[in-house]
Motif scaffolding. Sequence first.
Motif, PDB file in Angstrom:
ATOM      1  N   ASN A  99      -3.934 -13.055   3.950  1.00 20.44           N
ATOM      2  CA  ASN A  99      -2.966 -12.187   3.293  1.00 20.44           C
ATOM      3  C   ASN A  99      -3.692 -11.012   2.644  1.00 20.44           C
ATOM      4  O   ASN A  99      -3.263  -9.858   2.758  1.00 20.44           O
ATOM      5  N   PHE A 113      -6.544  -9.855   3.475  1.00 16.89           N
ATOM      6  CA  PHE A 113      -7.002  -8.920   4.506  1.00 16.89           C
ATOM      7  C   PHE A 113      -5.871  -8.012   4.946  1.00 16.89           C
ATOM      8  O   PHE A 113      -6.052  -6.807   5.111  1.00 16.89           O
ATOM      9  N   SER A 114      -4.709  -8.605   5.101  1.00 15.82           N
ATOM     10  CA  SER A 114      -3.568  -7.799   5.538  1.00 15.82           C
ATOM     11  C   SER A 114      -3.258  -6.720   4.519  1.00 15.82           C
ATOM     12  O   SER A 114      -3.006  -5.557   4.852  1.00 15.82           O
ATOM     13  N   ILE A 115      -3.300  -7.178   3.255  1.00 12.74           N
ATOM     14  CA  ILE A 115      -2.967  -6.212   2.187  1.00 12.74           C
ATOM     15  C   ILE A 115      -3.997  -5.086   2.173  1.00 12.74           C
ATOM     16  O   ILE A 115      -3.634  -3.908   2.159  1.00 12.74           O
ATOM     17  N   SER A 131      -5.931  -4.190   4.581  1.00 16.26           N
ATOM     18  CA  SER A 131      -5.796  -3.370   5.768  1.00 16.26           C
ATOM     19  C   SER A 131      -4.627  -2.413   5.638  1.00 16.26           C
ATOM     20  O   SER A 131      -4.718  -1.233   5.986  1.00 16.26           O
ATOM     21  N   GLY A 132      -3.487  -2.945   5.093  1.00 20.56           N
ATOM     22  CA  GLY A 132      -2.332  -2.075   4.867  1.00 20.56           C
ATOM     23  C   GLY A 132      -2.667  -0.957   3.888  1.00 20.56           C
ATOM     24  O   GLY A 132      -2.325   0.206   4.100  1.00 20.56           O
ATOM     25  N   MET A 133      -3.360  -1.378   2.793  1.00 18.79           N
ATOM     26  CA  MET A 133      -3.702  -0.393   1.767  1.00 18.79           C
ATOM     27  C   MET A 133      -4.560   0.720   2.332  1.00 18.79           C
ATOM     28  O   MET A 133      -4.335   1.909   2.061  1.00 18.79           O
ATOM     29  N   ARG A 152      -4.727   1.771   5.381  1.00 17.98           N
ATOM     30  CA  ARG A 152      -3.958   2.700   6.212  1.00 17.98           C
ATOM     31  C   ARG A 152      -3.043   3.587   5.395  1.00 17.98           C
ATOM     32  O   ARG A 152      -2.974   4.805   5.588  1.00 17.98           O
ATOM     33  N   ILE A 153      -2.403   2.931   4.366  1.00 15.38           N
ATOM     34  CA  ILE A 153      -1.484   3.755   3.547  1.00 15.38           C
ATOM     35  C   ILE A 153      -2.289   4.825   2.799  1.00 15.38           C
ATOM     36  O   ILE A 153      -1.928   6.008   2.760  1.00 15.38           O
ATOM     37  N   ARG A 179      -3.373   7.777   4.813  1.00 17.36           N
ATOM     38  CA  ARG A 179      -2.351   8.781   5.090  1.00 17.36           C
ATOM     39  C   ARG A 179      -2.247   9.787   3.967  1.00 17.36           C
ATOM     40  O   ARG A 179      -1.912  10.936   4.154  1.00 17.36           O
ATOM     41  N   LEU A 210      -2.438  -5.991  -8.894  1.00 20.13           N
ATOM     42  CA  LEU A 210      -2.474  -4.621  -8.367  1.00 20.13           C
ATOM     43  C   LEU A 210      -1.735  -3.673  -9.287  1.00 20.13           C
ATOM     44  O   LEU A 210      -2.216  -2.571  -9.584  1.00 20.13           O
ATOM     45  N   THR A 260       2.821   4.579  -5.293  1.00 18.30           N
ATOM     46  CA  THR A 260       3.384   3.793  -4.185  1.00 18.30           C
ATOM     47  C   THR A 260       3.048   2.320  -4.362  1.00 18.30           C
ATOM     48  O   THR A 260       3.912   1.451  -4.221  1.00 18.30           O
ATOM     49  N   LEU A 261       1.781   2.109  -4.725  1.00 22.14           N
ATOM     50  CA  LEU A 261       1.346   0.726  -4.924  1.00 22.14           C
ATOM     51  C   LEU A 261       2.131   0.065  -6.028  1.00 22.14           C
ATOM     52  O   LEU A 261       2.536  -1.093  -5.930  1.00 22.14           O
ATOM     53  N   LEU A 265       5.555  -0.701  -4.791  1.00 24.41           N
ATOM     54  CA  LEU A 265       5.534  -1.821  -3.850  1.00 24.41           C
ATOM     55  C   LEU A 265       5.298  -3.142  -4.569  1.00 24.41           C
ATOM     56  O   LEU A 265       5.931  -4.164  -4.276  1.00 24.41           O
TER      57      LEU A 265
END
Lengths: 1154, 123
Positions: free
Chosen positions: A973, A975-977, A979-981, A983-984, A987, A1062, A1120-1121, A1124
């Motif tokens: 999880n 890692f996903s977060i 990885s998402g972070m 990418r976000i 941007r 976070l 954004t964080l 979220l």
Amino acid sequence: MRDEDETLRDGGKDTPDRERLCVVGIGASAGGLEAIREMLAGAQRDNNLAYVVVQHLDPNHESLLAELLARHTDLPVRQVSGGEKVTAGHVYIIPPGSGLSIRDGVLDLTEFRQPRGLRRPIDDFFESLALDQGRFAACVILSGTGADGSAGLRAIKEHGGLCIVQDPETAKYDGMPTSAQGTGLVDFVRRPSLIVEAIQQFYAHSFLDKSDRALASTVESNLADICTVVRNFVGHDFSGYKKSTLVRRVQRRVQVLALEDADQYLRHIRADPSECEFLFRDLLINVTRFFRDEEHFEQLRERCVKPLVRGSGNEDEIRVWVPGCSSGEEAYSIAMLFAEECRLQKRSVNIQIFATDIDEQMLRLAREASYPQAALVDIPEEMRDTYTVARDGRFQISAKIRDMIRFSVHSIVRDPPFSNIDLLSCRNLLIYFGDQLQAAALPIFQYALKPGGTLFLGPSETVGRFDHAFRPIEQGARIFERTEGRPEYPLHLRGQDGRDMPARRRPREDDQRSTRLEWGDGGAIERILATYAPPTLRVSSSGEILRTTGRLGKYLDFSHGAEGNRFAPAVARPGVREGISAMIRQISRSKKRTISRGLVAQSEFGRQAFDMIAEPLTDGTFLVVFRDTDRFESAEEDDFDSLEPMDSHVQSLEDELRSTRVRLHTTVEELETANEELKSSNEEMMSMNEELQSTNEELSTVNDELKGKVDELSVANADLSNFFASTAMPLLVLDANMDIRNFTDAIQSIYPFRSSDRGRPLTEVTSTLRENDEVLEATREVLRDGKVRHLRVADREDERTWSLLITPYVSRDKDLDGATLVFSEVTDALRLEEALQQEGERLRLALDVSLLSVWECDPRARTIRLDHTGSSMLAASDPELAIAEFINTVHPEDRDRVARAFADVSEDGDAIDITFRIDGEGPRYTSVQMVGKRMHSRRTARILGVVFDVTNEQEDRDIREMMLREMNHRVKNMFSIISGMVRIAGRSTSSVPDLVQGIQSRVNALARSHDLTQRSHANARQVLSLEDAVRASLEPYDGLAPMDLQGPLIEIGGHELTALSLLLHEWATNAAKYGVLGQPGGRLEVRWSRDATGEVRIEWNEIHATRVDPGEESSGFGSTLIQLSAAQLNGRIDVVHTGTERRMTLAYVPDASS
Amino acid sequence: MSLTQAAEDRKKRVLVCEDEHIVALDLKLLVEEFGYEVIGPFATVSSAARIIERERPDMAILDVSLKDGEVYPLADQLDGMGVRLVFHSGHVNDAEISERYPGAACCQKPVNTGALQDALSEG
């Protein structure tokens, strides 16, 4: 004599003869055991013969016969108990005290009706066997005394069966075989070992393919020739006899001689005249006995004999004719009926019975009137004593009865019949005649009988179409009355004589009493004798006149007494009387021709001078011939005178003679009385002798049996003594007084016996046993109560131990007659047992310490056995459970698995290793591990193993696994977060250093929050609190500004932590970059609380020293964080600016699931 | 027909279910970059279920475990509607999924953009 039956049986048989069972009846008495044994030793199982042994047995003694025979033959032997179906290849033995009969091939026991001396079980059985099996019956008569079996043999023969007799020379007692041979009906005489072979040969011949039928047809075609041969030799024509009977009897002869067909037989009979005799005898076989069909005789007595006796005057003569009388039983029966009736009615009637037959040999038997003792039972009891006399193991018909009967050779169909007959008894003769012959015989009967006379036939004979001549009086008993009406003299008799009467049969025996003397040849000789020959007398040695010829009036005086007085001296005229007496006496001595000259016979008519010549004949009688020597002188008056004085002298002499005669008569009478008494004593002794003889026979049978038993016993005894000598088992036998009776050699290690110690009391003998007194005491107890005792004894050095078994010694009478002591050494076993016990204890200790439980499973019985620890571990009620029950103690989710594992290992698996939970009250279940191995022992395959509690290990493992899963999930999880972070952030950020900076700080925040969870995991009691999260997020900024953190302990869930961290990190970063933490003079207040609804509130209040501008809110990646994260928490965020304060509030309701 | 033209005609709609909001946002952005229209993202099964009563997505990217439980009831419903499914999870069991939903694709977390794009374009 059941011809019809035989015909029926022949017609109705469907099974081939070769498979037909043949029953061999074996009759034996004293000395029979040996003969039977010898005979049956050669018998084989695989042919169609079955053997039935009838032996005279002592009714009070159990028979060992079956047992003794079974050892000497391959055939199964059994004593009959009634109802056995006779099967080929078996031997059946009569039981003691019963008779035996057979019906439809099934044996049956019968009760004896006669007293012991008169029983004849062999006859009885043979007779029933003959009736039941016909020509498939064979009888064998073996050693024995008496005559049992002879009558039965006759029946067997009559029905076409086979008769074999043991060669009397080989028999221990030859009475029975000799008697049987005397009937003349025996087919083979053999030694016992050859008998079975003879029987097999006979039947083998009869069963050869279809030869039976073929043979019958050749016999049929040769029958006429055979009859001719017989007629030529024997003088009797059988061609009119019933064909089926003839064919069968000839066929038997062919079989007995083992010839191939009737042609051969014809050659044989032509060449051998003795065969003619055999065939003749066979053709005439008939069964007869006294009072055969007793009830019919009773009817005859009522309907015929009684009226005849009553209706006859003193002078009348009752005339009876018995044609076909054979050995005379029928004729004697009728004579007895008449005699008895006369006795009862107190009448004296003159009864003349003519008994005729064509067989001279039979007639000779009939005249002898001597019959086997066994036949006595056929005579009604009341007549036995009166009309029979016991003689030498047999009995004879009394003279009174014999005198009533004249036996003569006579053929019904050939010779002129008798006439004026009152009763004609012709039983069981017509059935042998063909229709033609029967049709010829009945008119002869009609001619012979007076009107109103009685005809008595056999039970299966009828008068046929002559019912006009004979009216039934008693249809059932076959008694007929001859009707009125003129009989015709049977014509055929007139035409036939002389024409086909070649050689008359040669006279074989003395026949002097036969009516058929040689007077009748055309009358010429008679005429010569009567007229031209000198007057002649034929007298017996006692002077009885047997025959006269010529004119004897001058010499003999028949005037008084007529036929009554037939003694020559008594009827001789004076002058002859003196000479004749002297002459008869002399010639009896000298046996030479004698002449007496110059005699003068005186009569009332005159005197005759004559010579008297006497000549002995070969048969012991004498001829007395009177030869006139002078002319006859007529009597004159003066002669009377002159003779007067002489007369008186003669008179006185005669008077004296008369008185002497009277005295003599008295003496004779006295003698006769004495003789009678002696005779009756003799009879008594005879009957006693009979009984003794039968007892003797039985005794000798018992003796034979006992001898066999003794042989066996000595073998058993030898076995026993060998056993005693060779066995390694110490054994001691004591008698009731505790004296030593017997012991084995192996007893030496316990008791130092010598062979002379037999008979010594055991108490006197020393023993190596330490428990000697206990042994003696226990032995006494056994002798007292008869109960078995077990003891364990050891020798004094305690080196050897025995298990002692004391059993009562029970005698044959079930009495307590001592004790048997059997020692079994158990020293080694005991040592082994001890060692095992120690081993077991060690193992048990190990198990107890390790809390291991042992289990054992029997895969065949499907049971499982647990020890105590195991039972309590599995909460099992019973140490031994069925596998199914055991499965029920398992947690329901694990049951299938356990059941499968057990099924596998039960079938063929070698080992089992399974961990499962025990069923019980949750949530915490006991876990156990079961380990087992299949043990291969000789007796059975079983599975043995241990079971132990693994609950703690299992729980630890579960927790570890759960944690690992949780960790894995969380890391993924994370890692996903991240990885998402990335990418976000990528941007929204333009410079790489910024991006790296932003990402790094946030990854750090995540790492810190991860540390928190790690800490809480390391110490399970410490909960993850909200305060920890706040402090962790502020940790990098420690000391930058005064911080006031306050609130109650609020537990937070792991999944909330990431979002919360976070969010707090963003707030803290913002505060550091743009807020109170970046600028001096400010302070931070963080407050958290939870209200009644459970909502958590976190107030983040930045209090600046100066007023701040609210417009510089960042709306980049950080916000954004925050958004979220708030969304993640399902919370909302309020931001309030009041001059110097910037207050942010997060309100969220913790997830109920946490 | 080219992808651009398809997008112009009507953008394919992708339902996104993901309870981790950061990841959800990331997915949303990625899928929109690929040229699809995103429905969602939804953090719960129930909220997603409500939406599909009104709107029929062409495809769906589903996290296996959502806040209010496993996604399978929803997946069944979507499968029944003929929607192509892409499972996206940290501990997804490929074998189990492919057995249950033979046409579905699986993408492991963290997301591999190329794999995701391929999975979507195959539909």
